[in-house]
Design a protein around this motif. Sequence first.
Motif, PDB file in Angstrom:
ATOM      1  N   ARG A 154      -8.470 -64.454  18.999  1.00 20.60           N
ATOM      2  CA  ARG A 154      -7.148 -64.171  19.555  1.00 20.60           C
ATOM      3  C   ARG A 154      -6.345 -65.442  19.794  1.00 20.60           C
ATOM      4  O   ARG A 154      -5.136 -65.457  19.689  1.00 20.60           O
ATOM      5  CB  ARG A 154      -7.298 -63.421  20.870  1.00 20.60           C
ATOM      6  N   ALA A 155      -7.061 -66.509  20.170  1.00 25.66           N
ATOM      7  CA  ALA A 155      -6.356 -67.727  20.576  1.00 25.66           C
ATOM      8  C   ALA A 155      -5.773 -68.467  19.385  1.00 25.66           C
ATOM      9  O   ALA A 155      -4.811 -69.204  19.524  1.00 25.66           O
ATOM     10  CB  ALA A 155      -7.292 -68.636  21.362  1.00 25.66           C
ATOM     11  N   GLU A 179     -10.935 -56.392  36.298  1.00 27.95           N
ATOM     12  CA  GLU A 179     -10.413 -55.727  35.098  1.00 27.95           C
ATOM     13  C   GLU A 179      -8.968 -56.176  34.823  1.00 27.95           C
ATOM     14  O   GLU A 179      -8.578 -56.411  33.685  1.00 27.95           O
ATOM     15  CB  GLU A 179     -10.467 -54.214  35.307  1.00 27.95           C
ATOM     16  N   ARG A 227     -14.133 -44.973  31.491  1.00 31.38           N
ATOM     17  CA  ARG A 227     -15.044 -45.781  32.279  1.00 31.38           C
ATOM     18  C   ARG A 227     -16.117 -44.916  32.942  1.00 31.38           C
ATOM     19  O   ARG A 227     -17.259 -45.304  33.092  1.00 31.38           O
ATOM     20  CB  ARG A 227     -14.273 -46.499  33.383  1.00 31.38           C
ATOM     21  N   ASN A 282     -12.642 -63.761  21.433  1.00 29.70           N
ATOM     22  CA  ASN A 282     -11.732 -64.561  22.258  1.00 29.70           C
ATOM     23  C   ASN A 282     -11.072 -65.666  21.450  1.00 29.70           C
ATOM     24  O   ASN A 282      -9.856 -65.846  21.497  1.00 29.70           O
ATOM     25  CB  ASN A 282     -12.496 -65.183  23.439  1.00 29.70           C
ATOM     26  N   ARG A 318      -5.978 -62.115  30.729  1.00 31.05           N
ATOM     27  CA  ARG A 318      -6.519 -63.138  29.834  1.00 31.05           C
ATOM     28  C   ARG A 318      -6.251 -62.777  28.371  1.00 31.05           C
ATOM     29  O   ARG A 318      -5.840 -63.624  27.580  1.00 31.05           O
ATOM     30  CB  ARG A 318      -8.020 -63.301  30.065  1.00 31.05           C
ATOM     31  N   ILE A 319      -6.473 -61.508  28.036  1.00 28.60           N
ATOM     32  CA  ILE A 319      -6.196 -61.086  26.663  1.00 28.60           C
ATOM     33  C   ILE A 319      -4.715 -61.265  26.365  1.00 28.60           C
ATOM     34  O   ILE A 319      -4.325 -61.793  25.314  1.00 28.60           O
ATOM     35  CB  ILE A 319      -6.600 -59.610  26.452  1.00 28.60           C
ATOM     36  N   THR A 337      -3.811 -65.113  25.823  1.00 27.63           N
ATOM     37  CA  THR A 337      -4.171 -65.710  24.530  1.00 27.63           C
ATOM     38  C   THR A 337      -3.350 -65.095  23.405  1.00 27.63           C
ATOM     39  O   THR A 337      -2.894 -65.795  22.503  1.00 27.63           O
ATOM     40  CB  THR A 337      -5.671 -65.539  24.242  1.00 27.63           C
ATOM     41  N   ALA A 344      -3.973 -71.916  24.774  1.00 28.08           N
ATOM     42  CA  ALA A 344      -4.598 -70.608  25.003  1.00 28.08           C
ATOM     43  C   ALA A 344      -5.840 -70.754  25.867  1.00 28.08           C
ATOM     44  O   ALA A 344      -6.049 -70.002  26.831  1.00 28.08           O
ATOM     45  CB  ALA A 344      -4.960 -69.954  23.670  1.00 28.08           C
TER      46      ALA A 344
END
Lengths: 254, 398, 240
Positions: A84-85, C165, A240, A81, C171-172, C175, C217
Amino acid sequence: MSAPLAALGLFGDAIDVIFHAREGRAGGAQVGGLSDFGAMAWTHLKVVLASVGLASLIALPLGLVLGHLRRGGLLAVTVSNVGRAVPSLALIAVFIAFLGVGFGNVTLALALLAIPPILTNTYVGVTQVDRDVIDAAKGQGLTGAQIVREIELPLALPLIFGGLRTSVVNVIATATIAPVAGVVTLGDPIFSQAVYGDAGKLAAAIVVALMAIVAEVGLGAAQRAVTPRPLRGTPGITRRARFLPTLRKGAATS
Amino acid sequence: MTRTTKPDDGGPTATPAASLRFDAVQKRYPGNARPTIESLSIEVPAGEICVLVGPSGCGKTTAMRMVNRLIEPTAGQILIDGRPNTERAPADLRREIGYVIQQTGLFPHRTIAQNVATVPKLLGWSTDRIAARTTELLELVGLDPEFADRYPAQLSGGQRQRVGVARALAVDPPLMLMDEPFGAIDPITRERLQNEFLRLQAQVRRTIVFVTHDIDEAIKMGDRIAVMRPGGRLAQYATPAELLLSPADEFVEQFVGADRALKRLALGRVRDLELEEPTRVRYGDPVAGVREALRRAEVPYPLVIDADGRPLAWLDDDDLHGERIADGIGSEVAVVDRDDILRDAFSDVLQHRVQYAAVTDHRGVVIGILSADAVARELAPPGPAPVQPAEAHHGTGA
Amino acid sequence: MSLVLAQSGGFVRDRSAGASGQDACVARDGVCPSWIAENFDRYVEPLQRHVLLTVVALVIGFTISFALALLAHRRRWLVTPIVQLTGILYTIPSLALFFLLLPLTGRGFLTAEIALVSYTLLIIFRNVITGLDGVPADAVDAARGMGLTDRQVLWKVEIPLALPEIAAGLRIAATTTVGLATLAFFAGAGGLGDPIYADLTFKSNVLVAGGLCVLLAVVLDLLVLLAQRLLTPWTRAATA
């Protein structure tokens, strides 16, 4: 009407620059041509390979160990995470500001960008391996290292390749800004526009885009090749159903 | 075992149950050489449970799903109260047919109350009416009203299945479809839910199509059972008793099982049998008199009872000595209620030293003796069946 | 078409500025708290611009990918071509795409947005499809069996259950877009990349601008997470 025509003209000009050297806009030295672009592409490739290689050396063993122990899931997710930021430009800038310019520093900065996808995918790939399989392996007397080598690694390979693919494509894109740190990659015509002109800038963009697409497609094929046939699904869509076994009732059965 | 169709006697239901008829229904899928259902014709009288049973691939679920048009038949038609189900738009039709499935199909993102209110809301009921009905339904299926605001994930499997039943009953549908509703539940909870559901059905008297692969469940739940064989052919359509007494062919016989005689015990109740008279004695009675009475008795053991006529102990020959019967002697008595299911009663008898059970009424007073012999006579063909086999296709619809 | 560098000309460090002994720090390209405090307002406009670039790209990207996902949900054969097409868009390096677009759409906001939007498509589309696929089949079967129309099944059952999901995808995308928007100044669209690039060697500058990016972000990420938690109360219900 004129804009698209001009655009086509510019694209044509750009392709010409790739193959034929011409006098730089600032005068003096020849720019463009296969040898010039070839050299830049080679540097680009070197910096990509060096940084992804470095990232793999760190992320692969770490992901395998954490995954095998089924620990540090939070770490793997947080790293991805935060990774990416952080804007790649800012990261490169911080490296220039604090460590200075040069191939080594750029490689280090790009490796930092490449670590998160490889780490996360390796971790997830290993933890996804069916616990029963591991249990059976333990029951047959395999040691921890053997389980990692013989079972977890092969079964995690598709996801590991997925992570590598993401990293390589990301790094190819980001290496474009390496010239600001003194490494002459394919980004150079963009930053030295005064020398290369609009056509050279566009030509660089085309070559970088092609390089990224080739890497994406090539590594995608490699990923499929290491994926056991029954697990191949729609490209890019996580199956999935494998992890959430819900009974889908076929219409013809009862 | 006489769950005959009774007219609604002012129970909680307002809409009458519907009758259901499969009329030469056929289902083929393109590309399949053999039909999934060859030709199915059965009739379900209003207010009865019709069980579709058979091995996997027999088309029982397909047959059920054609009733609410989740699957459309290739040929033939399905009539509800004499009208083809194709007369109405699928969504409208389905809102008036209760639907319960094995995995419950509860909406994980909605509370129990919201789940139960699904169809009432679709039909535009007022908030007050929905709230009142929800409380009523949760009570009906034996769930505490405090569950109303929980999510399905917070309930146990058995509780979820109760919610599933409550949700299906929400608008009091004349017809209900149940696809292995108790299939995914542990055996003990399953048995309890089956019993509760039968009690509930006795109250609400809906027409129910019930799919299962378990012949024991079919025998227990069904007023009528349609045994289907692979390839979607109907092997036999009969009452449980008739199915057990005279299977139509070898397939049904095998499917019903080698122990079908024993299974019939699940259908009868102790009161259906002819009971024997015990020799009733009390502690302190003169032994000589007891010996005299025993000579004429059917049961070779005297039964000690208390002042209210409740059973205390069996005596045998060794106990009958001295002047009077000594206090507290004798062996334990198996006691069964006259309303008990024969299978349970018989099992009780077999577990005691004396192979007779004292049958009591609801106050616990002895009204007769059940012997292993009597049960055996009951099962022996061609002896009288526990219930008169009904005609397979009688048309006592609503 | 003007020079790229000309765009960032407005942001030039005044090395002689600063009242007290800060000059030395600034001259050393150091991390200078008082310089940051004095010059923070220089970053407000690029930050606002950055927020605008990101939010507009997310809204448009979400709208397009969500519509594509709904379309492909009932027509499965569409999934593969859409994934491949958006995958190619996702693969083209952002910087390259800016310059590939320049001859067509010129410098400015539009070019930046086209590029930024095209990166969100694959991420959001993939997550919406995965979310819809993950909806328990029995819930959908029960919904249809109870008489919900196809549209009601989609909006009342499938989409709510796919929300976690979908939010993860958003969110991805958020950012990622914040990071990519730092390159938007190459297309002449401004944003926090402007000040970063204007003075790459000045640590104070790089830290403030880069820090604002990361902060933005994180804030966007938390906002989406918060919205998801409010919209999906059932995911927090403890199992009995």
